[in-house]
Design an enzyme around this catalytic site. Structure first.
Site, PDB file in Angstrom:
ATOM      1  CD  GLN A   1       6.483  -9.799   9.357  1.00 26.03           C
ATOM      2  OE1 GLN A   1       6.043 -10.820   9.869  1.00 26.03           O
ATOM      3  NE2 GLN A   1       5.795  -8.674   9.312  1.00 26.03           N
ATOM      4  CG  LEU A   2       6.626  -9.740   0.865  1.00 25.73           C
ATOM      5  CD1 LEU A   2       6.041 -11.143   0.807  1.00 25.73           C
ATOM      6  CD2 LEU A   2       5.634  -8.714   0.345  1.00 25.73           C
TER       7      LEU A   2
ATOM      8  CB  ILE B   1      15.332   2.931  -2.150  1.00 19.15           C
ATOM      9  CG1 ILE B   1      14.455   3.265  -0.936  1.00 19.15           C
ATOM     10  CG2 ILE B   1      15.647   1.437  -2.193  1.00 19.15           C
ATOM     11  CD1 ILE B   1      13.073   2.606  -0.981  1.00 19.15           C
TER      12      ILE B   1
ATOM     13  CB  THR C   1       5.702  -0.531   7.411  1.00 17.18           C
ATOM     14  OG1 THR C   1       6.774  -0.997   8.223  1.00 17.18           O
ATOM     15  CG2 THR C   1       5.922  -0.962   5.964  1.00 17.18           C
TER      16      THR C   1
ATOM     17  CB  THR D   1      -0.738  -1.041   2.089  1.00 20.25           C
ATOM     18  OG1 THR D   1      -1.528  -1.153   3.275  1.00 20.25           O
ATOM     19  CG2 THR D   1      -0.696   0.429   1.698  1.00 20.25           C
TER      20      THR D   1
ATOM     21  CE1 TYR E   1       2.942   2.066   4.913  1.00 18.61           C
ATOM     22  CE2 TYR E   1       0.636   1.537   5.310  1.00 18.61           C
ATOM     23  CZ  TYR E   1       1.883   1.172   4.847  1.00 18.61           C
ATOM     24  OH  TYR E   1       2.077  -0.082   4.317  1.00 18.61           O
TER      25      TYR E   1
ATOM     26  CD1 TRP F   1      -4.472  -6.195   8.232  1.00 23.46           C
ATOM     27  CD2 TRP F   1      -5.584  -7.794   9.345  1.00 23.46           C
ATOM     28  NE1 TRP F   1      -5.634  -5.636   8.706  1.00 23.46           N
ATOM     29  CE2 TRP F   1      -6.340  -6.584   9.391  1.00 23.46           C
ATOM     30  CE3 TRP F   1      -6.091  -8.933   9.956  1.00 23.46           C
ATOM     31  CZ2 TRP F   1      -7.569  -6.500  10.040  1.00 23.46           C
ATOM     32  CZ3 TRP F   1      -7.325  -8.849  10.600  1.00 23.46           C
ATOM     33  CH2 TRP F   1      -8.044  -7.650  10.647  1.00 23.46           C
TER      34      TRP F   1
END
Length: 284
Positions: free
Chosen positions: A11-12, A37, A62, A101, A125, A150
């Site tokens: 998304q980002l 990576i 995630t 996060t 996480y 979020w």
């Protein structure tokens, strides 16, 4: 400016690339199929060939619940992958930004966490994201670490899309009301990140949309703004058990953004309205 963005399939990362292109930058978006990576030698070679002016590292493992069991892969991506990219950035003298996060905190209390508060992740996480942060500031002298929470965007799955999908078949939904944070529209966050990477105002920042709500309140906002007649019952966290503990307090203070001259993101309801309008236009 040439900017390499990891996590382009998410998304980002998708929105960061789109925002940079809109500004006329040379944007290189890579997913795991383009750049593994966790492959140290390949990362050094790839970054050495591209020689970006900046790297915005959005890629991450995630799957919060899955991470509790799939610890090896989670560590490889979030810690080893971040180390590899940090060293590669140092090798070519590239600016580096790491997206982190709210899970690096213990999620207790009801006061917004500031950047210098003690990190105390409750799940694996969050632990790996914190270790990724440590890798960045141990390897590089100048860096950006941006913690968010979020997130929702056009590319990929998120809470908003899940609620809209459930609304097709459900008239009543039970949603957790005991966890409070800030929904964050990746379109707005991407604009801030591209602004930030052009500066030398290095350090740790918190970046989310303005305002706080519970997941249940977020769901009600989604249904109200989308015209869905779904009743939302707010339930305690304990009634929705998950493998990984979720922070009850995901509030993040954004005062440092303001202090450093960056424009705060809009209120989450305004961004949600914009997002739902975009989703509707795409569906037409």
């Amino acid at each position: 400016m040439k900017i390499l963005v990891t996590g382009y399939s998410g998304q980002l990362g998708y929105d960061v690339v789109r925002e940079g292109l809109n500004r006329g930058f040379d944007m290189i978006g890579v997913g795991s199929k383009d750049l593994n990576i966790t492959d140290e030698a390949f990362v050094y070679q790839y970054i050495g060939n591209v020689k970006p002016d900046a790297i915005i590292h959005c890629a991450a493992y995630t799957a919060v619940d899955q991470a509790e069991e799939d610890r090896d892969n989670c560590w490889k991506v979030n810690v080893e992958g971040t180390k590899n990219l940090s060293i590669a950035a140092r090798n070519v003298n590239s600016k580096f930004m790491y997206i982190s996060t709210d899970y690096v905190f213990n999620g207790e209390g009801d006061i917004p966490f500031v950047e210098k508060d003690q990190s105390e992740p409750k799940g694996y996480y969050g632990l790996t994201k914190l270790e990724g942060e440590k890798a960045v500031h141990s390897i590089l002298n100048d860096w950006f670490i941006v913690r968010t929470s979020w997130v929702f965007g056009m590319n990929g799955n998120n809470f908003v899309k899940t609620m809209l999908r459930l609304a097709e078949t459900r008239a009543v939904l039970n949603v957790v009301g005991g966890q409070v944070g800030s929904p964050t529209y990746t379109y707005e966050l991407a604009r801030l990140l591209v602004d930030m990477i052009q500066t030398e105002k290095y350090g740790i920042y918190h970046a989310t949309n303005e305002g706080f709500c519970s997941w249940a309140e977020f769901a009600r906002g989604i249904f109200r703004l989308s015209g869905k007649g779904v009743k939302v019952n707010s339930i305690p966290t304990e009634e929705y058990p998950t493998r990984a503990a979720r922070p009850k307090n995901s509030r993040l203070s954004k005062q440092k953004l303001i202090d450093n001259g960056f424009k705060p993101l809009p209120n989450w309801q305004d961004s949600l309205h914009h997002y739902l309008k975009q989703l509707h236009e795409v569906e037409q």
